[in-house]
Enzyme design. Sequence first.
Site, PDB file in Angstrom:
ATOM      1  CG  HIS A  19      14.679  -5.904   2.624  1.00  0.00           C
ATOM      2  ND1 HIS A  19      15.180  -6.592   1.537  1.00  0.00           N
ATOM      3  CD2 HIS A  19      15.187  -6.501   3.715  1.00  0.00           C
ATOM      4  CE1 HIS A  19      15.950  -7.577   1.974  1.00  0.00           C
ATOM      5  NE2 HIS A  19      15.972  -7.543   3.295  1.00  0.00           N
ATOM      6  CE  LYS A  25       6.763  -4.473 -10.828  1.00  0.00           C
ATOM      7  NZ  LYS A  25       8.139  -4.357 -10.325  1.00  0.00           N
ATOM      8  NE  ARG A  26       1.587  -9.080  -2.484  1.00  0.00           N
ATOM      9  CZ  ARG A  26       1.350  -9.703  -1.342  1.00  0.00           C
ATOM     10  NH1 ARG A  26       1.966 -10.825  -1.038  1.00  0.00           N
ATOM     11  NH2 ARG A  26       0.464  -9.231  -0.488  1.00  0.00           N
ATOM     12  CE  LYS A  70       5.696  -3.911  -5.161  1.00  0.00           C
ATOM     13  NZ  LYS A  70       7.147  -4.102  -5.358  1.00  0.00           N
ATOM     14  CB  THR A 100      14.579  -9.276  -7.182  1.00  0.00           C
ATOM     15  OG1 THR A 100      13.281  -9.491  -6.606  1.00  0.00           O
ATOM     16  CG2 THR A 100      15.551  -8.845  -6.110  1.00  0.00           C
ATOM     17  CE  LYS A 150      13.440 -13.072  -9.395  1.00  0.00           C
ATOM     18  NZ  LYS A 150      12.302 -13.050  -8.452  1.00  0.00           N
TER      19      LYS A 150
HETATM   20  C1  Z15 Z   1       9.367  -6.816   0.635  1.00  0.00           C
HETATM   21  O1  Z15 Z   1       9.091  -7.761  -0.265  1.00  0.00           O
HETATM   22  C2  Z15 Z   1      10.276  -5.810   0.370  1.00  0.00           C
HETATM   23  C3  Z15 Z   1      10.537  -4.868   1.313  1.00  0.00           C
HETATM   24  C4  Z15 Z   1       9.904  -4.912   2.540  1.00  0.00           C
HETATM   25  O2  Z15 Z   1      10.155  -3.998   3.477  1.00  0.00           O
HETATM   26  C5  Z15 Z   1       8.989  -5.939   2.806  1.00  0.00           C
HETATM   27 CL1  Z15 Z   1       8.231  -5.980   4.314  1.00  0.00          CL
HETATM   28  C6  Z15 Z   1       8.722  -6.871   1.870  1.00  0.00           C
HETATM   29  C7  Z15 Z   1      10.982  -5.843  -0.950  1.00  0.00           C
HETATM   30  C8  Z15 Z   1      11.185  -4.488  -1.608  1.00  0.00           C
HETATM   31  O3  Z15 Z   1       9.943  -3.877  -1.806  1.00  0.00           O
HETATM   32  C9  Z15 Z   1      11.874  -4.685  -2.938  1.00  0.00           C
HETATM   33  O4  Z15 Z   1      12.162  -3.443  -3.547  1.00  0.00           O
HETATM   34  C10 Z15 Z   1      13.184  -5.461  -2.763  1.00  0.00           C
HETATM   35  O5  Z15 Z   1      13.739  -5.806  -4.015  1.00  0.00           O
HETATM   36  C11 Z15 Z   1      12.932  -6.732  -1.979  1.00  0.00           C
HETATM   37  O6  Z15 Z   1      12.270  -6.442  -0.769  1.00  0.00           O
HETATM   38  C12 Z15 Z   1      14.218  -7.471  -1.656  1.00  0.00           C
HETATM   39  O7  Z15 Z   1      15.171  -6.630  -1.112  1.00  0.00           O
END
Ligand code: Z15
Length: 835
Positions: free
Chosen positions: A373, A564-565, A570, A672, A676
């Site tokens: 991810h 978002k976080r 970002k 994601t 939405k």
């Molecule tokens: C996280 O929320 C995501 C990736 C990571 O490696 C960790 Cl530890 C947490 C996110 C990505 O930042 C995001 O781009 C992606 O859409 C999401 O995972 C689901 O795949």
Amino acid sequence: MTSLIPEGCPIVAVEDDRTGTSLETLKRAIMDNLFYLQARFPSVASRNDFYMALSYTVRDRLLQRWISTAETYLQQGSRTVCYFSAEFLLGPHLGNNLINLGIRQEVEEAVNELGLDIEELLNQEEEPGLGNGGLGRLAACYLDSMATLEIPSFGYGIRYEFGIFDQEIRDGWQVEVTDRWLRYGNPWEIPRPEVRMPVKFGGHTRSYTDSDGHYRVIWDAHHVVEGVAYDTPILGYRVNTANTLRLWRAEAVESFDFQAFNTGNYYGAVRDKITSENITKVLYPNDEPLQGKELRLSQQYFFSSSSLQDMIRIYLQHNPDLSKFHQKFTVQLNDTHPAISVAELMRLLVDDHHLDWNTAWNVTQHTFAYTNHTLLPEALEKWPIALFQYLLPRHLEIIFEINQRFLDQVRLHYPGQSDPLARLSIIDESGERYVRMANLACVGSYAINGVAALHTELLKATVLHDFYQLYPERFSNKTNGVTPRRWVVLSNPGLTGLISEQIGDGWIKDLDQLGQLEPLANDHHFRACWGKTKHDNKVALAEHIQAKTGIIVDPNSLFDIQVKRIHEYKRQHLNVLHIITLYQQIKDNPHLDITPRTFIFGGKAAPGYFTAKLMIKLITAVGDVVNRDPDVAGRLKVVFLPDYNVTFGQRVYPAADLSEQISTAGLEASGTGNMKFSMNGALTIGTLDGANVEIREEVGAENFFLFGLTTPEVQALGAKGYQPWDYIQSNPQLKRVLDLIASGHFSHGDTNLFQPLLSGLWNQDKYYLMADYQSYIDCQQQVSQAYQNREQWLAMSILNTARMGKFSSDRSIQDYCRDIWHVSPVIIKLNGGYQ
Ligand code: Z15
């Protein structure tokens, strides 16, 4: 089908009160649960008592389906997917279950007749925040789609007593407050105290040769903890499938050598209990984590081991031969957090079940599939060898053995070359030695995937390049998706009604049908209805904002939203630079004709991530000045909404005009939230990053606001030596914006406060804000102009929704089923209450 009722036992009509959905039955069931489960009568019952009574009423209606589902899977021995994830960011259950059961209307009426308000009861639910952000929410969307597509599946994870912290904003700063989500009970989970798995930690290993001449290893652990199962039913949309999310809670095993270790040491025994139960106390609050803590590795191992033992237990009930385990089960590893499972399955098969190494390896290698991810190097997990040795001594031996055999293969592939070997090795030996979890996951899996097309290409070209060279056939892309049930039907009933009036409701399970809306983008009347729905949603959000923050916002202004976080990559601070740019333009020329905008931010910062917390302070500080400035005259408003979570997301996406997806190209694996927003008719301003690329492809370049460097351009700029100063020096407007922040204008004259952020931008600007600034500002200008042409904007908005079919998590799950898991749907028939 075997009945659960003994032969000859009369079937009484009790099923009606537990399964019926007529108005009278629902009312009676709610009151019955209020009496017999909450022990309350109406005049003293709190809102929470009623929420609980209603939830139990809904849960009863799930249980019938859940039991039929479990029975059917058992009988058919169906091939099953197990989704292993350290996070499941589910969001509230009640509303979603009402939608999926199709009893929202009936329940609303029943509740009304009891003198209650369904919205109030829905708002009573504390959402289970068992995740940080995208990764955990993706797992939740996938559970919804797997159930809706009738795929035999389990979710396996951790039942954190405290989920993601609640965020408060005090004096503009984030303050973290413990999330006590279980305080008033959780009506959606069913504890399974009889399903418990011993999980060992620490100690030593010893070996011997048994009477048959087999080499065996025994792991004498330092202590044992028990994993206890807590199950939550996950119902699909308008199907009978109700799958299981099984979360593990750690309990102490008091019997474990209690006497020997703790004679006369009662306090020591109780302390041991506390240590054991610490494992599932709290979710680590880092998205894209930066921390390698012992307790975190304990959590990962604890849930991996409990889950694998549970699967083996289930398997052995019907199949004696573990060498075919992989035919019945496949495990998807959600990132490397459960990657220790590779070594643990080997241990269980070899040490506990006495399979020979090669047979066990064949099973293991055909069981796991791994999703990556992230491309951020600091987020790739690695654990110091010393920590492994101390916590999981047997696993370290197994990993060494896996690695040795693996590297022997690699040597055949790269004769005489040591560089690829060093990079592929599961052990990082470049300095202090580490176990690289991504390497372990790649070696131990039959499939490896990224989460958007660009991300998968970059994986193959960069972080997993060596594995791609070695095993190209294991790699594929699976672009993320989101569930339209929660993210449109539940959160945007107005839009749902409008769409279904036109094209029926088949789109809810087959999102490509939204394509039928395309011709309506030209329909003046439909556009007006579309615009009214959006406006109503904006009014509702405006009311919420006022209630939560006291800030009054104008629903006619452009709602420009970034939720978002909070993370530097970002680039929430790039958004702030735009706000300050507009602010200065107004200060220069108060009569400037600009498109009024409301900037809405939401998101949590990792508690230890100082720069992210300072970004929050910057947003709130700019808001404090801009919102009050009489020259601005309400044309710009800046809102930071505290405690962004799933519940708030459900209010926000339906009310957005503009979705901010402005990460540095090449750094957001997928995103994601972007999906939405678009599904709910927001237009996107974004870089060519993650799934933005594919969203733009689908909706058409003319319906997407693109800006910024591409990934190759970012890479090239980095390679030639990026100098942010070049951009600042040649752009007076940009320099003025930075200087205004530095001057203390937004910090009551304090010129130090934002220095760490500013010097970051001046000196290294790791995320290329300076390089993308002008392109972003110009693009925002186009957005403002486009918003002035209301008819055109509405057409673009409709086309965004109409072309979002690809981004349903149903499509993602179908891709996984077809290309990776090789599982097919199993239709569940309902058999009434007890039969
Ligand atoms: C996280 O929320 C995501 C990736 C990571 O490696 C960790 Cl530890 C947490 C996110 C990505 O930042 C995001 O781009 C992606 O859409 C999401 O995972 C689901 O795949």
